[in-house]
Design an enzyme around this catalytic site. Sequence first.
Site, PDB file in Angstrom:
ATOM      1  N   SER A   1      13.614  93.495  23.228  1.00 25.47           N
ATOM      2  CA  SER A   1      13.279  93.983  24.575  1.00 25.47           C
ATOM      3  C   SER A   1      13.304  95.507  24.597  1.00 25.47           C
ATOM      4  CB  SER A   1      14.307  93.463  25.579  1.00 25.47           C
ATOM      5  OG  SER A   1      14.110  94.038  26.846  1.00 25.47           O
TER       6      SER A   1
ATOM      7  N   TYR B   1      23.021  91.662  28.354  1.00 22.45           N
ATOM      8  CA  TYR B   1      21.696  91.297  27.825  1.00 22.45           C
ATOM      9  C   TYR B   1      21.154  92.386  26.906  1.00 22.45           C
ATOM     10  CZ  TYR B   1      16.592  90.444  28.088  1.00 22.45           C
ATOM     11  OH  TYR B   1      15.259  90.243  27.806  1.00 22.45           O
TER      12      TYR B   1
HETATM   13  P1  NAD Z   1      10.760  82.493  30.330  1.00 18.86           P
HETATM   14  O1  NAD Z   1      11.770  82.100  31.349  1.00 18.86           O
HETATM   15  O2  NAD Z   1       9.389  82.010  30.501  1.00 18.86           O
HETATM   16  O3  NAD Z   1      11.225  82.041  28.882  1.00 18.86           O
HETATM   17  C1  NAD Z   1      12.545  82.012  28.467  1.00 18.86           C
HETATM   18  C2  NAD Z   1      12.778  80.634  27.916  1.00 18.86           C
HETATM   19  O4  NAD Z   1      14.015  80.616  27.258  1.00 18.86           O
HETATM   20  C3  NAD Z   1      12.849  79.544  28.965  1.00 18.86           C
HETATM   21  O5  NAD Z   1      11.584  79.003  29.222  1.00 18.86           O
HETATM   22  C4  NAD Z   1      13.789  78.533  28.327  1.00 18.86           C
HETATM   23  O6  NAD Z   1      13.048  77.454  27.798  1.00 18.86           O
HETATM   24  C5  NAD Z   1      14.409  79.281  27.189  1.00 18.86           C
HETATM   25  N1  NAD Z   1      15.878  79.206  27.242  1.00 18.86           N
HETATM   26  C6  NAD Z   1      16.713  79.961  27.968  1.00 18.86           C
HETATM   27  N2  NAD Z   1      17.974  79.578  27.727  1.00 18.86           N
HETATM   28  C7  NAD Z   1      17.913  78.563  26.827  1.00 18.86           C
HETATM   29  C8  NAD Z   1      18.879  77.764  26.187  1.00 18.86           C
HETATM   30  N3  NAD Z   1      20.187  77.935  26.396  1.00 18.86           N
HETATM   31  N4  NAD Z   1      18.455  76.790  25.350  1.00 18.86           N
HETATM   32  C9  NAD Z   1      17.131  76.605  25.119  1.00 18.86           C
HETATM   33  N5  NAD Z   1      16.168  77.362  25.677  1.00 18.86           N
HETATM   34  C10 NAD Z   1      16.567  78.322  26.531  1.00 18.86           C
HETATM   35  O7  NAD Z   1      10.829  84.065  30.256  1.00 18.86           O
HETATM   36  P2  NAD Z   1      10.205  85.114  29.200  1.00 18.86           P
HETATM   37  O8  NAD Z   1      10.289  86.410  29.894  1.00 18.86           O
HETATM   38  O9  NAD Z   1       8.928  84.649  28.640  1.00 18.86           O
HETATM   39  O10 NAD Z   1      11.316  85.143  28.056  1.00 18.86           O
HETATM   40  C11 NAD Z   1      11.016  85.025  26.692  1.00 18.86           C
HETATM   41  C12 NAD Z   1      11.790  86.067  25.919  1.00 18.86           C
HETATM   42  O11 NAD Z   1      11.285  87.345  26.243  1.00 18.86           O
HETATM   43  C13 NAD Z   1      13.285  86.104  26.197  1.00 18.86           C
HETATM   44  O12 NAD Z   1      13.985  86.264  24.977  1.00 18.86           O
HETATM   45  C14 NAD Z   1      13.443  87.356  27.029  1.00 18.86           C
HETATM   46  O13 NAD Z   1      14.722  87.924  26.899  1.00 18.86           O
HETATM   47  C15 NAD Z   1      12.373  88.225  26.420  1.00 18.86           C
HETATM   48  N6  NAD Z   1      11.932  89.365  27.221  1.00 18.86           N
HETATM   49  C16 NAD Z   1      11.368  89.148  28.436  1.00 18.86           C
HETATM   50  C17 NAD Z   1      10.959  90.248  29.174  1.00 18.86           C
HETATM   51  C18 NAD Z   1      10.343  90.082  30.529  1.00 18.86           C
HETATM   52  O14 NAD Z   1      10.230  91.060  31.262  1.00 18.86           O
HETATM   53  N7  NAD Z   1       9.914  88.893  30.916  1.00 18.86           N
HETATM   54  C19 NAD Z   1      11.118  91.528  28.669  1.00 18.86           C
HETATM   55  C20 NAD Z   1      11.691  91.710  27.421  1.00 18.86           C
HETATM   56  C21 NAD Z   1      12.088  90.604  26.698  1.00 18.86           C
END
Ligand code: NAD
Length: 300
Positions: free
Chosen positions: A192, A205
């Site tokens: 991130s 986080y």
């Molecule tokens: P999202 O909610 O669509 O995806 C996150 C997924 O993580 C969920 O769908 C869930 O299935 C899974 N998850 C969470 N806890 C879990 C657990 N204990 N066991 C199994 N699965 C679990 O959101 P996203 O933003 O697409 O997130 C994907 C990745 O991107 C994450 O690692 C997040 O930290 C990272 N990220 C997101 C952003 C943002 O702004 N959306 C920015 C930087 C990094």
Amino acid sequence: MSDIADRAESLVRHDDQGGFPAQQQEPPGLTSRMDPTPDHGEETYVGHGKLEGRRAFITGGDSGIGRAVAIAYAREGADVAIGYLPSEQSDAEDTAEWVENAGGTAVLVPGDLVERQTCMRAVADAVRGLGGLDILVNNAGYHWDRGPEGLEGLQPEHVERVMRTNLHAVLWLCQAALPHLAPGSSIINTTSIQAYDPSPALLDYAATKAALNNLTVNLAASLGPKGIRVNAVAPGPIWTPLQPATRDSKKIETFGADTPLGRAGQPGEVAPAYVFLASPADASYVSGTVLGVTGGGAVF
Ligand code: NAD
Ligand code: MG
């Protein structure tokens, strides 16, 4: 207009003022309850056979960035196993349908990855369903930004879930996957912008994402001699269920507006980075790197 110009226009037009209508869900959040619906590249991503015959396990593949990566991988010729929490069954089934529409096999792998045993079982299920494994995308992630900021705001149950999901699970998933990864395979971690520019509201986080950057470099060094590449993608603010599910609704109204591009990104704008890093041809000499997709935020 060319495919690329079409795609660029379709991805910018939703939210070019930055921010979204105030809204809130309970974690983990569902795509169907988001306004507007995120763009995962459904109508725009065009594959070019870059991952023909590859088998990928994407944790958190049901929604957001993971869904966009699943769609892109399938259109590039890969079969995809989708990891998700049991309460996200509807999102996982929708993603599976997109994978199958692209001609790929979709394998559903539900389970809460906070437990090591579940991580080991999830990899075994993915390998069984796919008939092997070439790409592990560690993408499941969690944060909590609905209380007082900083140290005083840390709540044990959330810190525990953040650490176990974002960091411990990645170690166990990599450990379980390793015996299945032949030379030419790759691991891609989702870190991130928070690893470089941490927010006080995401103290725990941000630390896990910085640790994942470190882990990426370290694993690249140790797995390089086995012909396995290890890289990471560092997204900036991206419009996914994680945001309305874990942030104060007021923050949604300005989400992404403070980036140099002035808006949040869509999941479909992040997926091509994962395609590049997974591609055995395009990224054959790329390992130990973190590719930023941040809307302009610095990743160094
Ligand atoms: P999202 O909610 O669509 O995806 C996150 C997924 O993580 C969920 O769908 C869930 O299935 C899974 N998850 C969470 N806890 C879990 C657990 N204990 N066991 C199994 N699965 C679990 O959101 P996203 O933003 O697409 O997130 C994907 C990745 O991107 C994450 O690692 C997040 O930290 C990272 N990220 C997101 C952003 C943002 O702004 N959306 C920015 C930087 C990094
Ligand atoms: Mg989800």
